[in-house]
Scaffold this active site. Structure first.
Site, mmCIF file in Angstrom:
data_model
loop_
_atom_site.group_PDB
_atom_site.id
_atom_site.type_symbol
_atom_site.label_atom_id
_atom_site.label_comp_id
_atom_site.label_asym_id
_atom_site.label_seq_id
_atom_site.Cartn_x
_atom_site.Cartn_y
_atom_site.Cartn_z
ATOM 1 N N TYR A 142 0.818 -1.207 0.000
ATOM 2 C CA TYR A 142 0.000 0.000 0.000
ATOM 3 C C TYR A 142 0.858 1.266 0.000
ATOM 4 C CZ TYR A 142 -4.737 -1.800 0.911
ATOM 5 O OH TYR A 142 -5.971 -2.383 0.822
ATOM 6 N N LYS A 189 2.780 -15.390 2.429
ATOM 7 C CA LYS A 189 3.048 -16.135 1.191
ATOM 8 C C LYS A 189 4.559 -16.396 1.190
ATOM 9 C CE LYS A 189 1.642 -17.820 -2.771
ATOM 10 N NZ LYS A 189 0.711 -18.962 -2.884
ATOM 11 N N ASP A 221 -3.349 -18.195 0.314
ATOM 12 C CA ASP A 221 -4.350 -18.872 -0.526
ATOM 13 C C ASP A 221 -5.054 -19.972 0.272
ATOM 14 O OD1 ASP A 221 -1.849 -20.045 -0.488
ATOM 15 O OD2 ASP A 221 -1.825 -20.631 -2.595
ATOM 16 N N ASP A 245 -6.487 -6.864 4.121
ATOM 17 C CA ASP A 245 -7.596 -6.174 3.447
ATOM 18 C C ASP A 245 -8.518 -7.196 2.785
ATOM 19 O OD1 ASP A 245 -9.068 -4.008 2.295
ATOM 20 O OD2 ASP A 245 -8.079 -4.478 0.398
ATOM 21 N N ASP A 249 -12.499 -8.784 4.190
ATOM 22 C CA ASP A 249 -13.766 -8.746 3.447
ATOM 23 C C ASP A 249 -14.341 -10.158 3.327
ATOM 24 O OD1 ASP A 249 -13.747 -6.008 3.047
ATOM 25 O OD2 ASP A 249 -14.321 -6.178 0.937
HETATM 26 C C1 IPM Z 1 -10.396 -1.020 4.151
HETATM 27 C C2 IPM Z 1 -10.615 -0.360 2.823
HETATM 28 C C3 IPM Z 1 -9.435 0.550 2.524
HETATM 29 C C4 IPM Z 1 -8.190 -0.303 2.448
HETATM 30 C C5 IPM Z 1 -9.612 1.414 1.261
HETATM 31 C C6 IPM Z 1 -10.857 2.270 1.365
HETATM 32 C C7 IPM Z 1 -8.392 2.245 0.986
HETATM 33 O O1 IPM Z 1 -10.815 -1.320 1.826
HETATM 34 O O2 IPM Z 1 -10.281 -0.283 5.162
HETATM 35 O O3 IPM Z 1 -10.332 -2.245 4.204
HETATM 36 O O4 IPM Z 1 -7.924 -0.899 1.402
HETATM 37 O O5 IPM Z 1 -7.475 -0.375 3.438
HETATM 38 MG MG MG Z 2 -10.910 -3.300 2.529
#
Ligand code: IPM
Ligand code: MG
Length: 371
Positions: A142, A189, A221, A245, A249
């Protein structure tokens, strides 16, 4: 206790959900006799529109001077589909994380019995799911050097980690595991990446200081597969920025609604609290968004202030609302309550006005808002 909270409403549903969180903070202040002062901060697409930047230096300063930052959500589709844009809402969040030194992002994943049927996973897999992702937040790909060749046909993003960056979040993860189920799973990884091999080496050293905690490694993975196949096997997942990240999700859908999950980012001299979900632009202004993730982020914020009874009162109020079936449309399409109604009821419950909250007619009335 007097505390100063910087409040970032952000974009999309951000302002609506933050408004409910503020009602809850005010209720806590009333019941437990605290004073919370809020200072608004512009960040995201709304800040670009106002100032041309996703967060101004003045607003960064307000966040740095506060005791904690509360964030709704940022992002607007108009910036998502144009790769040529130089200024984007998300840059504000990345800049703020870096500026405040928030290296440790904590994302707890829990389940709620009454929304288990909405999980994409089978019910028997959800039993005893209770884990937390510790994601490194201000290093890795990042924040590494980015290049784009002059002719626009070659690009690169550098992934760098230092021992110090790994070690400091590893301590946080192990300390958390000591208080939980005593297991840390490092996700990396290491069969391919040099940075992952450095992660393994540093985490192994840190682990020696926490002999009660079991240390395991998973390639990312494989981890993605295990999170879906046996989510109950995890306690603390420790991982680098981008893997965290993606996996957070993935993990967030286990619950059944991403609208239930809060997160905190800590580490530096300050801390930031926000829901895991995004700005849900399609729901903006409709009063249908689920405010619980942001309200539960308030509970994390109160824990950070060491106001643990207050945090418990907030969590109990959310549990109460869930059990009473006072939920938004992401959870119950048949008889949803409005975002603002849930904020009112949870705040009332915390203040102890049970006669108002137990009376479900209040919600029935507020459902009218949706029609
Ligand atoms: C999160 C989001 C952020 C990230 C974005 C909005 C930059 O997806 O907080 O997980 O990737 O960290
Ligand atoms: Mg995110």
């Amino acid at each position: 206790m007097k505390k100063h909270i910087a409040v970032i409403k952000g974009d999309g549903i951000g302002p609506e959900i933050v408004q409910q969180a503020i009602k809850v903070l005010d209720a806590v202040a009333f019941r437990f006799n605290h004073e919370f002062k809020y200072t608004p901060v512009d960040m995201g697409a709304c800040a670009i529109e106002k100032y041309g930047v996703p967060i101004s230096d003045d607003d960064l300063g307000i966040c740095a001077d506060s005791d904690a930052v509360l964030l709704g959500a940022i992002g607007d589709p108009k910036y998502d589909n144009d790769p040529t844009l130089k200024v984007r809402p998300e840059q504000g969040l990345l800049k703020l994380r870096k500026f405040l030194g928030l290296y440790c992002n904590i994302r707890p994943i829990v389940t709620y019995a009454n929304i288990a049927d909405q999980s994409p996973l089978k019910n028997h897999l959800l039993k005893d799911v209770d884990f937390v992702i510790y994601r490194e937040l201000i290093g890795g790909i990042y924040f590494g050097e980015k290049t784009l060749s002059e002719d626009g046909t070659k690009a690169s993003d550098l992934c760098t980690y230092t021992s110090r960056q790994i070690e400091r979040i590893a301590h946080e993860a192990f300390k958390a595991a000591e208080q939980r189920k005593q297991k840390v799973t490092v996700v990396d990884k290491a069969n391919v990446l040099e940075t992952s091999r450095l992660w393994r080496k540093e985490v192994m050293n840190v682990a020696e200081l926490y002999p009660k905690v079991k240390l395991e490694y998973l390639f990312v993975d494989n981890a993605a597969m295990q999170i879906v196949q046996q989510p109950q096997s995890f306690d603390v997942i420790l991982t680098e920025n981008m893997f965290g990240d993606i996996l957070s999700d993935l993990a967030s859908v286990i619950t059944g609604s991403i609208g239930m999950l809060p997160s905190s980012s800590v580490g530096g001299r300050n801390a930031l609290f926000e829901p895991i979900h995004g700005s849900y632009p399609q729901a903006k202004g409709l009063d249908i968004a689920n405010p619980n993730a942001t309200i539960l982020a308030v509970a994390m914020l109160l824990d950070y202030f060491e106001l643990h009874d207050e945090a418990t009162a907030v969590r109990n109020a959310v549990d109460w609302a869930m059990q009473e079936g006072i939920v938004t449309q992401d959870i119950s399409g048949d008889s949803p309550s409005a975002c603002s109604a849930i904020g009112d009821l949870i705040a009332n419950y915390i203040e102890g006005h049970e006669e108002l909250t137990i009376n479900k007619r209040n919600t029935e009335e507020s459902k009218g808002v949706l029609i």
